[in-house]
Design a protein around this motif. Sequence first.
Motif, mmCIF file in Angstrom:
data_model
loop_
_atom_site.group_PDB
_atom_site.id
_atom_site.type_symbol
_atom_site.label_atom_id
_atom_site.label_comp_id
_atom_site.label_asym_id
_atom_site.label_seq_id
_atom_site.Cartn_x
_atom_site.Cartn_y
_atom_site.Cartn_z
ATOM 1 N N ALA A 1 0.825 -1.204 0.000
ATOM 2 C CA ALA A 1 0.000 0.000 0.000
ATOM 3 C C ALA A 1 0.859 1.254 0.000
ATOM 4 O O ALA A 1 0.570 2.232 -0.713
ATOM 5 N N HIS A 2 1.929 1.237 0.802
ATOM 6 C CA HIS A 2 2.828 2.387 0.868
ATOM 7 C C HIS A 2 3.466 2.650 -0.492
ATOM 8 O O HIS A 2 3.479 3.781 -1.001
ATOM 9 N N PHE A 3 3.998 1.597 -1.090
ATOM 10 C CA PHE A 3 4.654 1.756 -2.387
ATOM 11 C C PHE A 3 3.648 2.195 -3.449
ATOM 12 O O PHE A 3 3.949 3.057 -4.285
ATOM 13 N N ALA A 4 2.454 1.613 -3.427
ATOM 14 C CA ALA A 4 1.436 1.960 -4.422
ATOM 15 C C ALA A 4 1.047 3.427 -4.320
ATOM 16 O O ALA A 4 0.842 4.106 -5.335
ATOM 17 N N ASP A 5 0.935 3.956 -3.100
ATOM 18 C CA ASP A 5 0.624 5.377 -2.914
ATOM 19 C C ASP A 5 1.687 6.248 -3.570
ATOM 20 O O ASP A 5 1.384 7.192 -4.309
ATOM 21 N N LEU A 6 2.948 5.937 -3.288
ATOM 22 C CA LEU A 6 4.045 6.742 -3.828
ATOM 23 C C LEU A 6 4.109 6.641 -5.350
ATOM 24 O O LEU A 6 4.330 7.640 -6.044
ATOM 25 N N ALA A 7 3.916 5.438 -5.865
ATOM 26 C CA ALA A 7 3.995 5.239 -7.313
ATOM 27 C C ALA A 7 2.865 5.961 -8.032
ATOM 28 O O ALA A 7 3.073 6.594 -9.075
ATOM 29 N N THR A 8 1.665 5.874 -7.501
ATOM 30 C CA THR A 8 0.519 6.540 -8.122
ATOM 31 C C THR A 8 0.691 8.057 -8.078
ATOM 32 O O THR A 8 0.404 8.757 -9.062
ATOM 33 N N ALA A 9 1.152 8.572 -6.947
ATOM 34 C CA ALA A 9 1.375 10.012 -6.825
ATOM 35 C C ALA A 9 2.423 10.497 -7.821
ATOM 36 O O ALA A 9 2.365 11.642 -8.285
ATOM 37 N N ALA A 10 3.379 9.641 -8.181
ATOM 38 C CA ALA A 10 4.421 10.013 -9.139
ATOM 39 C C ALA A 10 3.954 9.922 -10.581
ATOM 40 O O ALA A 10 4.680 10.319 -11.493
ATOM 41 N N GLY A 11 2.748 9.395 -10.811
ATOM 42 C CA GLY A 11 2.211 9.325 -12.156
ATOM 43 C C GLY A 11 2.299 7.971 -12.815
ATOM 44 O O GLY A 11 1.984 7.842 -14.005
ATOM 45 N N LEU A 12 2.711 6.943 -12.076
ATOM 46 C CA LEU A 12 2.714 5.601 -12.649
ATOM 47 C C LEU A 12 1.291 5.039 -12.646
ATOM 48 O O LEU A 12 0.491 5.345 -11.767
ATOM 49 N N ARG A 13 0.996 4.217 -13.630
ATOM 50 C CA ARG A 13 -0.341 3.627 -13.747
ATOM 51 C C ARG A 13 -0.324 2.229 -13.145
ATOM 52 O O ARG A 13 0.418 1.358 -13.595
ATOM 53 N N LEU A 14 -1.134 2.029 -12.102
ATOM 54 C CA LEU A 14 -1.244 0.730 -11.436
ATOM 55 C C LEU A 14 -2.628 0.159 -11.738
ATOM 56 O O LEU A 14 -3.582 0.355 -10.975
ATOM 57 N N PRO A 15 -2.787 -0.549 -12.856
ATOM 58 C CA PRO A 15 -4.104 -1.053 -13.220
ATOM 59 C C PRO A 15 -4.517 -2.223 -12.323
ATOM 60 O O PRO A 15 -3.675 -3.014 -11.877
ATOM 61 N N ALA A 16 -5.798 -2.319 -12.039
ATOM 62 C CA ALA A 16 -6.302 -3.497 -11.322
ATOM 63 C C ALA A 16 -6.219 -4.698 -12.255
ATOM 64 O O ALA A 16 -6.600 -4.623 -13.430
ATOM 65 N N LEU A 17 -5.706 -5.793 -11.758
ATOM 66 C CA LEU A 17 -5.623 -7.000 -12.575
ATOM 67 C C LEU A 17 -7.032 -7.523 -12.872
ATOM 68 O O LEU A 17 -7.933 -7.423 -12.023
ATOM 69 N N PRO A 18 -7.244 -8.084 -14.056
ATOM 70 C CA PRO A 18 -8.571 -8.623 -14.389
ATOM 71 C C PRO A 18 -8.999 -9.690 -13.376
ATOM 72 O O PRO A 18 -8.161 -10.357 -12.754
ATOM 73 N N GLN A 19 -10.292 -9.855 -13.229
ATOM 74 C CA GLN A 19 -10.806 -10.802 -12.239
ATOM 75 C C GLN A 19 -10.293 -12.216 -12.497
ATOM 76 O O GLN A 19 -9.969 -12.952 -11.553
ATOM 77 N N ALA A 20 -10.190 -12.573 -13.775
ATOM 78 C CA ALA A 20 -9.693 -13.920 -14.087
ATOM 79 C C ALA A 20 -8.258 -14.099 -13.589
ATOM 80 O O ALA A 20 -7.882 -15.183 -13.095
ATOM 81 N N ARG A 21 -7.448 -13.060 -13.699
ATOM 82 C CA ARG A 21 -6.069 -13.143 -13.221
ATOM 83 C C ARG A 21 -6.039 -13.215 -11.694
ATOM 84 O O ARG A 21 -5.243 -13.955 -11.101
ATOM 85 N N GLN A 22 -6.923 -12.456 -11.051
ATOM 86 C CA GLN A 22 -6.996 -12.506 -9.592
ATOM 87 C C GLN A 22 -7.411 -13.900 -9.124
ATOM 88 O O GLN A 22 -6.866 -14.425 -8.139
ATOM 89 N N ASP A 23 -8.360 -14.481 -9.836
ATOM 90 C CA ASP A 23 -8.790 -15.835 -9.471
ATOM 91 C C ASP A 23 -7.626 -16.817 -9.596
ATOM 92 O O ASP A 23 -7.462 -17.723 -8.758
ATOM 93 N N GLU A 24 -6.833 -16.652 -10.633
ATOM 94 C CA GLU A 24 -5.675 -17.521 -10.818
ATOM 95 C C GLU A 24 -4.692 -17.357 -9.658
ATOM 96 O O GLU A 24 -4.172 -18.343 -9.121
ATOM 97 N N LEU A 25 -4.424 -16.099 -9.253
ATOM 98 C CA LEU A 25 -3.486 -15.849 -8.160
ATOM 99 C C LEU A 25 -3.986 -16.433 -6.839
ATOM 100 O O LEU A 25 -3.195 -16.877 -5.998
ATOM 101 N N HIS A 26 -5.298 -16.452 -6.667
ATOM 102 C CA HIS A 26 -5.862 -16.989 -5.421
ATOM 103 C C HIS A 26 -5.736 -18.516 -5.331
ATOM 104 O O HIS A 26 -6.052 -19.103 -4.289
ATOM 105 N N GLN A 27 -5.250 -19.156 -6.385
ATOM 106 C CA GLN A 27 -4.910 -20.577 -6.266
ATOM 107 C C GLN A 27 -3.755 -20.771 -5.277
ATOM 108 O O GLN A 27 -3.650 -21.819 -4.630
ATOM 109 N N TRP A 28 -2.879 -19.739 -5.184
ATOM 110 C CA TRP A 28 -1.670 -19.852 -4.372
ATOM 111 C C TRP A 28 -1.636 -18.853 -3.211
ATOM 112 O O TRP A 28 -0.801 -18.983 -2.320
ATOM 113 N N ILE A 29 -2.517 -17.869 -3.267
ATOM 114 C CA ILE A 29 -2.561 -16.828 -2.233
ATOM 115 C C ILE A 29 -3.908 -16.919 -1.526
ATOM 116 O O ILE A 29 -4.950 -17.037 -2.182
#
Length: 740
Positions: free
Chosen positions: A353-381
């Motif tokens: 969260a800390h890093f994401a705040d700083l990165a977004t404030a600097a103008g980097l784009r942090l897109p939300a991963l698609p739901q299908a990708r999130q579902d895949e990650l939740h196999q291990w997380i």
Amino acid sequence: MLGSTHGTFTTDLRARVVACGESPRAAVHGVTAAPGDQDVSGRPLYAAVPDLDRFFRPESVAVVGASDAEGRPNTGITRQLLAWAERVGARLVPVHPTRTSVFGIPCVPSVGALAEPVDLAVLLVADPLPVIEELAETKVRFAVAFASGFAETGAAGAAAQERLAAAVRRSGIRLLGPNTNLNAFERFREDLDGPAVALITQSGHQGRPVFTLQELGVRLSHWAPTGNEADLETADFLSYFAGRPEVGAIACYVEGLKDGRSFLLAADRAARHGVPVVAVKVGRTETGARTAASHTGKLTGADQVVDAAMRQFGVIRVDGLDQLQDTATLLARARRPQADGVVVYSISGGTGAHFADLATAAGLRLPALPQARQDELHQWIPEYLSVANPVDNGGHPVGDWRGRKIIDAILADPSVGVLICPITGPFPPMSDRLAQDLVDAAEATDKLVCVVWGSPVGTEEAYRTTLLGSSRVATFRTFANCIGAVKAYLDHHRFTGTYRSPFDEAPRTPSPSFRKAQALMRPGRRLSEHAAKQLLRAYGIRVPREQLVTSAAAAVRAAGLVGYPVVMKASGAQLAHKTELGLVKVGLTSASQVRDAYRELNDIARFESIDLDGILVCQMVGRGVEMVVGVTRDDLFGPTVTVGLGGVLVEVLDDTAVRVPPFGEHEARSMLAELRGRALLDGVRGAPPADVDALVEVVLRVQRMALELDGDLAELDINPLMVLPRGQGAVALDALAVCR
């Protein structure tokens, strides 16, 4: 109406991708600048590129003042030059009037006694001027002068430096220095591969942090310590390095620029070739500018102009030497991004969260991963952890086979171009496994993988061996440097992907407007408002209907022709601020008001002892957004164009953007985007949107004027420029012009 001629001076900046290594003439379509081309003011449109091959890799070197006497400074220098000459395969010839040999090598008494031409003469003498004059009779191509006591010391030193520079010009030799050092002859590691960083510094000590990157596995190809730049300057080395196939990025430490135009031409060459340039430019503060001037004897330039000029040509400006190291390294080694999405991956929700705040404030784009990708990650997380972006794995998955699966899944997403993993401190063995998984994943992908190793110790095996041993992982020690370097990386490739050199579109011949305008110029004088508006008319910039009158009766007739209501103003070359003196009357609706206003304006002028060329009777223009557009001259870059909020706001808010001509429509719109008050042009609190296209057109016409009248125009100030509602144009209500 301005709208009827919209587009006359605009520049289409749409261009195909500039491929690294393409020849400059092939890099862009349409008319291109080539060596020898000049703009309408007679200034070059293409960078001069000196052939420095024999400087960095000479076949023969003469060392004037060579010594092997223990305890003498020249002895240490001679010893280092001998070692360097051996490494590059050069024959070294000592030159000394009283020695027969130095370190066992036969000596010649003077440069005039050299048996054959040499490529490089290194001058270990207090006064290089007599030696340069003697070298003029030889075939020496390059010389290096270490001696100090020149422009960095004041007026007398500057005069001595000019005498040296004049001798160099007469001789045809290219000189590095004076007030330089041995950095060009350092030992560069030859066991490193991949794209290299080339280094340019005006202070040798400031280049040390970049040079020592070799100890971390970063390849360095060249180091040019330019010193006082009596001849060879930063721009020369920048142009040369931009064409070298081994150079992946150019890192610069700049105290002052010898010539702003040459620097921009060199930066343009680098942009054409897609080579990133990262620069620390001192002089942001008055103290820094003063100190830099005393060190190198060159101008630091108005910082706002320097900053804008660098951005125009894609030079990435950083503030610290640590940023210079990190950003140049990343840009040299990283491949072209496949997407601009950044994903933050961590073992801690707080860290992410800390890093994401700083990165977004600097103008980097942090897109939300698609739901299908999130579902895949939740196999291990675990399901209760967020994996949208940032991705929080909770810690345990990095210790086993799941860690690599998670990383590969994130990198497989097409929206992701950069994966950043902040590791705030070591926690072996899991941090060791995580570092190795990141390195292995980076080797298997073209996407950028970054790690921030936050441990203050820096001796951990995971950091020193695993991460630093990888040429594919970009490793940082701070959040800020990582974010800054990644943003520079994405911005650079976005910039070069659409870059079209503004010099290609610069006018080569004067326009019909120039001939009309030149007849209005009065050398060394300020123009009256009436004359300044005639200058604007010559360049197609719309002004109100108005007449200049010299009697009350003529004023009444003019008001009838212009159309009530009218504005009346005193017009004279002495007048810069009329409102404060009561020399402007607004909203006059009758002949009697016009007559009274005429008399009152003349009375005030007589009382204030102001000479008038008459009274202006002007059309009263409807309300819009008040802007300012102007031209000033910068000591380094010549004419510059400024746009900002106008009227009284220009002094209260100081909300302006500046550019160095030539530039096109894209850059003009970028200027508007920089303004803090940009939203006013879009319409606020029920106001209609302003005619931004018309404003852009005025900016482009003014920059054309600045280019064509460079030798004649010292200053131009259009304030206010009333930008009317969309489709209605923009009108210059007042103008001030000063001739050179």
